[in-house]
Design an enzyme around this catalytic site. Structure first.
Site, PDB file in Angstrom:
ATOM      1  N   GLU A  94       9.300  16.176  15.138  1.00 55.68           N
ATOM      2  CA  GLU A  94       9.734  16.129  13.751  1.00 55.68           C
ATOM      3  C   GLU A  94       8.900  17.105  12.918  1.00 55.68           C
ATOM      4  O   GLU A  94       7.677  17.049  12.951  1.00 55.68           O
ATOM      5  CB  GLU A  94       9.540  14.710  13.217  1.00 55.68           C
ATOM      6  CG  GLU A  94      10.079  14.518  11.826  1.00 55.68           C
ATOM      7  CD  GLU A  94       9.815  13.115  11.308  1.00 55.68           C
ATOM      8  OE1 GLU A  94       8.698  12.599  11.506  1.00 55.68           O
ATOM      9  OE2 GLU A  94      10.728  12.544  10.695  1.00 55.68           O
TER      10      GLU A  94
ATOM     11  N   LYS B 197       0.879  -1.175   0.000  1.00 60.23           N
ATOM     12  CA  LYS B 197       0.000   0.000   0.000  1.00 60.23           C
ATOM     13  C   LYS B 197       0.912   1.218   0.000  1.00 60.23           C
ATOM     14  O   LYS B 197       1.432   1.634   1.041  1.00 60.23           O
ATOM     15  CB  LYS B 197      -0.887  -0.041   1.255  1.00 60.23           C
ATOM     16  CG  LYS B 197      -2.221   0.682   1.127  1.00 60.23           C
ATOM     17  CD  LYS B 197      -2.104   2.158   0.870  1.00 60.23           C
ATOM     18  CE  LYS B 197      -1.727   2.945   2.104  1.00 60.23           C
ATOM     19  NZ  LYS B 197      -1.492   4.372   1.804  1.00 60.23           N
TER      20      LYS B 197
ATOM     21  N   GLU C 278      10.011   1.630  10.452  1.00 57.10           N
ATOM     22  CA  GLU C 278      11.027   2.670  10.220  1.00 57.10           C
ATOM     23  C   GLU C 278      10.309   4.002  10.368  1.00 57.10           C
ATOM     24  O   GLU C 278       9.496   4.366   9.514  1.00 57.10           O
ATOM     25  CB  GLU C 278      11.621   2.542   8.822  1.00 57.10           C
ATOM     26  CG  GLU C 278      12.469   1.304   8.615  1.00 57.10           C
ATOM     27  CD  GLU C 278      13.759   1.329   9.404  1.00 57.10           C
ATOM     28  OE1 GLU C 278      14.134   2.390   9.937  1.00 57.10           O
ATOM     29  OE2 GLU C 278      14.380   0.268   9.512  1.00 57.10           O
TER      30      GLU C 278
ATOM     31  N   GLY D 117       7.027   5.299   7.964  1.00 54.60           N
ATOM     32  CA  GLY D 117       6.158   6.472   8.040  1.00 54.60           C
ATOM     33  C   GLY D 117       6.339   7.152   9.380  1.00 54.60           C
ATOM     34  O   GLY D 117       7.374   6.990  10.035  1.00 54.60           O
ATOM     35  N   SER D 118       5.319   7.875   9.783  1.00 52.93           N
ATOM     36  CA  SER D 118       5.452   8.658  11.008  1.00 52.93           C
ATOM     37  C   SER D 118       5.354   7.762  12.239  1.00 52.93           C
ATOM     38  O   SER D 118       4.797   6.657  12.188  1.00 52.93           O
ATOM     39  CB  SER D 118       4.351   9.713  11.056  1.00 52.93           C
ATOM     40  OG  SER D 118       3.101   9.062  11.092  1.00 52.93           O
ATOM     41  N   THR D 119       5.874   8.260  13.341  1.00 54.32           N
ATOM     42  CA  THR D 119       5.844   7.490  14.581  1.00 54.32           C
ATOM     43  C   THR D 119       4.401   7.247  15.019  1.00 54.32           C
ATOM     44  O   THR D 119       4.062   6.155  15.490  1.00 54.32           O
ATOM     45  CB  THR D 119       6.675   8.221  15.654  1.00 54.32           C
ATOM     46  OG1 THR D 119       8.046   8.203  15.213  1.00 54.32           O
ATOM     47  CG2 THR D 119       6.595   7.549  17.008  1.00 54.32           C
TER      48      THR D 119
ATOM     49  N   CYS E  11      13.559  11.214   6.730  1.00 48.84           N
ATOM     50  CA  CYS E  11      13.454  10.749   8.110  1.00 48.84           C
ATOM     51  C   CYS E  11      14.730  11.056   8.874  1.00 48.84           C
ATOM     52  O   CYS E  11      14.704  11.300  10.064  1.00 48.84           O
ATOM     53  CB  CYS E  11      13.170   9.258   8.119  1.00 48.84           C
ATOM     54  SG  CYS E  11      14.364   8.330   7.146  1.00 48.84           S
TER      55      CYS E  11
ATOM     56  N   GLY F  72       3.039   4.551  12.930  1.00 47.11           N
ATOM     57  CA  GLY F  72       3.798   3.353  13.284  1.00 47.11           C
ATOM     58  C   GLY F  72       3.258   2.682  14.536  1.00 47.11           C
ATOM     59  O   GLY F  72       3.190   1.451  14.627  1.00 47.11           O
TER      60      GLY F  72
HETATM   61  P1  NAD Z   1       2.370   8.647   7.503  1.00 45.58           P
HETATM   62  O1  NAD Z   1       2.615   7.869   8.748  1.00 45.58           O
HETATM   63  O2  NAD Z   1       1.347   9.695   7.511  1.00 45.58           O
HETATM   64  O3  NAD Z   1       1.945   7.658   6.324  1.00 45.58           O
HETATM   65  C1  NAD Z   1       2.755   6.562   5.952  1.00 45.58           C
HETATM   66  C2  NAD Z   1       1.881   5.522   5.286  1.00 45.58           C
HETATM   67  O4  NAD Z   1       0.970   5.000   6.248  1.00 45.58           O
HETATM   68  C3  NAD Z   1       1.035   6.044   4.137  1.00 45.58           C
HETATM   69  O5  NAD Z   1       1.013   5.064   3.121  1.00 45.58           O
HETATM   70  C4  NAD Z   1      -0.343   6.203   4.780  1.00 45.58           C
HETATM   71  O6  NAD Z   1      -1.417   6.107   3.861  1.00 45.58           O
HETATM   72  C5  NAD Z   1      -0.350   5.037   5.722  1.00 45.58           C
HETATM   73  N1  NAD Z   1      -1.269   5.160   6.862  1.00 45.58           N
HETATM   74  C6  NAD Z   1      -1.794   6.292   7.414  1.00 45.58           C
HETATM   75  N2  NAD Z   1      -2.580   5.969   8.471  1.00 45.58           N
HETATM   76  C7  NAD Z   1      -2.552   4.618   8.579  1.00 45.58           C
HETATM   77  C8  NAD Z   1      -3.116   3.683   9.497  1.00 45.58           C
HETATM   78  N3  NAD Z   1      -3.903   4.068  10.506  1.00 45.58           N
HETATM   79  N4  NAD Z   1      -2.850   2.369   9.340  1.00 45.58           N
HETATM   80  C9  NAD Z   1      -2.035   1.956   8.342  1.00 45.58           C
HETATM   81  N5  NAD Z   1      -1.480   2.782   7.443  1.00 45.58           N
HETATM   82  C10 NAD Z   1      -1.717   4.098   7.556  1.00 45.58           C
HETATM   83  O7  NAD Z   1       3.793   9.178   7.040  1.00 45.58           O
HETATM   84  P2  NAD Z   1       4.111  10.129   5.793  1.00 45.58           P
HETATM   85  O8  NAD Z   1       3.654  11.506   6.133  1.00 45.58           O
HETATM   86  O9  NAD Z   1       3.626   9.499   4.535  1.00 45.58           O
HETATM   87  O10 NAD Z   1       5.702  10.065   5.769  1.00 45.58           O
HETATM   88  C11 NAD Z   1       6.494  10.878   6.545  1.00 45.58           C
HETATM   89  C12 NAD Z   1       6.976  10.131   7.770  1.00 45.58           C
HETATM   90  O11 NAD Z   1       7.712   8.980   7.373  1.00 45.58           O
HETATM   91  C13 NAD Z   1       7.931  10.953   8.602  1.00 45.58           C
HETATM   92  O12 NAD Z   1       7.621  10.797   9.971  1.00 45.58           O
HETATM   93  C14 NAD Z   1       9.290  10.326   8.293  1.00 45.58           C
HETATM   94  O13 NAD Z   1      10.252  10.507   9.286  1.00 45.58           O
HETATM   95  C15 NAD Z   1       8.928   8.905   8.110  1.00 45.58           C
HETATM   96  N6  NAD Z   1       9.970   8.215   7.342  1.00 45.58           N
HETATM   97  C16 NAD Z   1      10.795   7.312   7.979  1.00 45.58           C
HETATM   98  C17 NAD Z   1      11.828   6.683   7.282  1.00 45.58           C
HETATM   99  C18 NAD Z   1      12.745   5.704   7.961  1.00 45.58           C
HETATM  100  O14 NAD Z   1      13.386   4.927   7.265  1.00 45.58           O
HETATM  101  N7  NAD Z   1      12.859   5.707   9.280  1.00 45.58           N
HETATM  102  C19 NAD Z   1      12.006   6.959   5.930  1.00 45.58           C
HETATM  103  C20 NAD Z   1      11.160   7.876   5.315  1.00 45.58           C
HETATM  104  C21 NAD Z   1      10.138   8.482   6.037  1.00 45.58           C
END
Ligand code: NAD
Length: 494
Positions: free
Chosen positions: A387, A179, A254, A232-234, A288, A237
């Site tokens: 962040e 996804k 991550e 994605g975001s904490t 990130c 996560g």
């Molecule tokens: P996000 O958490 O908003 O979304 C990430 C993904 O999760 C998207 O595909 C989104 O549709 C999905 N999502 C949203 N709500 C969900 C839920 N309840 N259940 C399951 N999936 C859901 O993050 P973002 O804004 O897309 O990305 C930015 C974040 O990603 C930042 O916090 C960044 O630090 C982090 N990031 C981490 C790394 C790493 O390797 N540590 C790398 C890149 C980005």
């Protein structure tokens, strides 16, 4: 949406399949706001179909030999090399990051498939010496795939963060349901079509269901998924981790960061300033591992601030496709508003905006923000703890090495850290003391498929890249064989 916008569907079992629902999501070029594509907002039924497909495909894929998998992964690498330019451009049209950054990423992706292809072909199990009464037992340990991996990825480096999961997952013998982010779904769909048309990866091993958070949640909670991989975001996560906990599924996370970039008195200041720019203004701060807390020793603080602010002023903003551009827009309007809110919060808490924070004159669309330098920041302020995910450097003055290390480690996160010093003893001492999954000395923002990447603390669980990542996608099986055939006492262990 313009009449010429491209209409995409999910990709399941080697074909493009329409959603069971009607809702769609627009894909926008952040540079000028053009809506150039749309994808389905995947329903629970769409996720069901993809997971069932992956389950059937996983049963066959796991039976392939390591050499067959290696050959398929090498084929994927070659196909990616052939399409690197096209895919890089697609990435930029989705997230507005510089073409030279995104094409640099897509150009390198093949190496991940080659690395994990080689790794799985050369991998071995173990035989284990075991204690037993009469020497009649033999034990060996083998590896097996989990089955179906459910992967959820963000918008900032779409295909690279997919690859970090997919390459080891395929090598270990799993099938995959992906996804992608709702902001950047098209590159995954195009990649899936390339896999079908130009490689011998069986249909159904890589499936893509597009959609936003609800679709991601349906995948995370699906009982046909055996392992979750999330970037994605904490906050998200935690939700994905909770779903994995309920299902007792393994999960790798991550997540975000608030990484310190520490400048000590012996640093080569030209290099250090360049490294700080690389850490926070490259990719418009949307990484990130952004070095968003800049910790500067008091002996060099004022000179650093003056020269760093000057460099921020000179950053060339503009068209992400143009080779001379140094910083493009942030990826979408809500993200721009988040950046603005943080700059205002910093100002309200007593930080000084030395430069930036505004939409620059002469830029199109509504997603540009100037590279921003906040000074007089205290590590307790919101702009030092949370962040921002934008081009905002929070500069914090520190007294000495001890203060630098304590301040660096005073965070909920622990993804990465940088230290700038020409004193090699100090470099080793500080690298050892910093609590982060990655530490750079006199460098920032370099990665390799061979070196593990992941976070301490709230920055995540598990590791991507390196040999470690293969173990995220396989489980051990310990097999015991009785060799002597004698009848044992059934009421004692062993
Ligand atoms: P996000 O958490 O908003 O979304 C990430 C993904 O999760 C998207 O595909 C989104 O549709 C999905 N999502 C949203 N709500 C969900 C839920 N309840 N259940 C399951 N999936 C859901 O993050 P973002 O804004 O897309 O990305 C930015 C974040 O990603 C930042 O916090 C960044 O630090 C982090 N990031 C981490 C790394 C790493 O390797 N540590 C790398 C890149 C980005």
């Amino acid at each position: 949406m313009s009449k010429t916008a491209e209409r995409y569907d999910h990709f399941v079992d080697g074909e493009s399949v329409a959603s069971t629902g009607d809702e769609r999501i627009d894909v926008v070029y952040p540079y000028d706001g053009e809506v150039w594509a749309s994808v389905p907002a995947g329903t629970t039924a769409d996720v069901d179909r993809a997971v069932e497909t992956a389950r059937a495909a996983a049963a066959e894929w796991r039976e392939t030999s390591p050499s067959e998998r290696r050959a398929t992964l090498y084929g994927i690498a070659d196909a990616l090399d052939d399409h690197a330019e096209e895919l890089g451009e697609l990435e930029t049209r989705q997230n507005g990051k510089l073409l030279r950054e995104m094409a640099g990423q897509t150009d390198a992706l093949g190496e991940w498939y080659r690395y994990y292809g080689s790794l799985v072909e050369t991998a071995r199990g173990d035989t284990v010496p075991v204690e037993n009464k009469d020497g009649g037992l033999f034990n060996y340990v083998d590896h097996e795939p989990y089955g179906v991996v459910g992967a959820i990825t963000p918008w900032n480096s779409p295909l690279m963060l997919t690859t970090w999961k997919l390459a080891p997952a395929l090598a270990a013998g799993n099938a995959f349901v992906h996804k992608p982010s709702e902001q950047t779904p098209v590159s995954a769909l195009r990649f899936a079509a390339i896999l079908r048309d130009e490689t011998d990866l069986p249909d159904g091993v890589y499936n893509v269901v597009t959609g936003a958070g609800e679709t991601g949640a349906a995948l995370a909670e699906h009982d046909g998924v055996d392992k979750l991989a999330f970037t994605g975001s904490t906050a998200t996560g935690r939700a994905v981790g909770a779903a994995a906990g309920r299902a007792l599924n393994p999960v790798s996370l991550e997540l975000g960061g608030k990484s310190p970039n520490v400048i000590l008195p012996s640093a080569d200041l030209d290099n250090a300033i360049n490294g700080v720019v690389k850490g926070i203004f490259a990719a418009t701060g949307q990484t990130c591992l952004a070095g968003s807390r800049v910790l500067v020793h008091e002996a060099v603080h004022d000179e650093f601030v003056e020269r760093f602010t000057e460099r921020a002023r000179s950053v060339t903003l503009g068209d992400p496709m143009a080779p001379e551009t140094e910083m493009g827009p942030v990826a979408f309007r809500e993200q721009w508003e988040t950046v603005r809110e943080y700059v205002e919060a910093g100002d309200a808490e007593g930080a000084t905006v030395a430069y930036g924070g505004e939409q620059p004159d002469g830029t199109p669309g509504e997603c540009f923000v100037q590279p921003t330098v906040l000074v007089d920041v205290d590590n307790g302020m919101q702009v030092a703890r949370e962040e921002i995910f934008g081009p905002v450097a929070s500069v914090i003055e520190v007294e000495d090495e001890t203060d630098a290390v304590e301040t660096a480690n005073d965070t909920d996160y622990g993804l990465a850290a940088g230290v700038w010093t020409e004193d090699m003893r100090q470099a080793h001492r500080v690298a050892d003391a910093l609590e982060a999954g990655t530490v750079w000395v006199n460098e920032y923002r370099t990665l390799s498929h061979r070196s593990p990447f992941g976070g301490f603390g709230d920055s995540g669980l598990g590791r991507e890249n390196g040999a470690e990542a293969l173990d995220e996608y396989r489980q051990t099986k310990s097999v015991w064989i009785d060799l002597d055939g004698e009848v044992d006492d059934p009421f004692t262990l062993g």
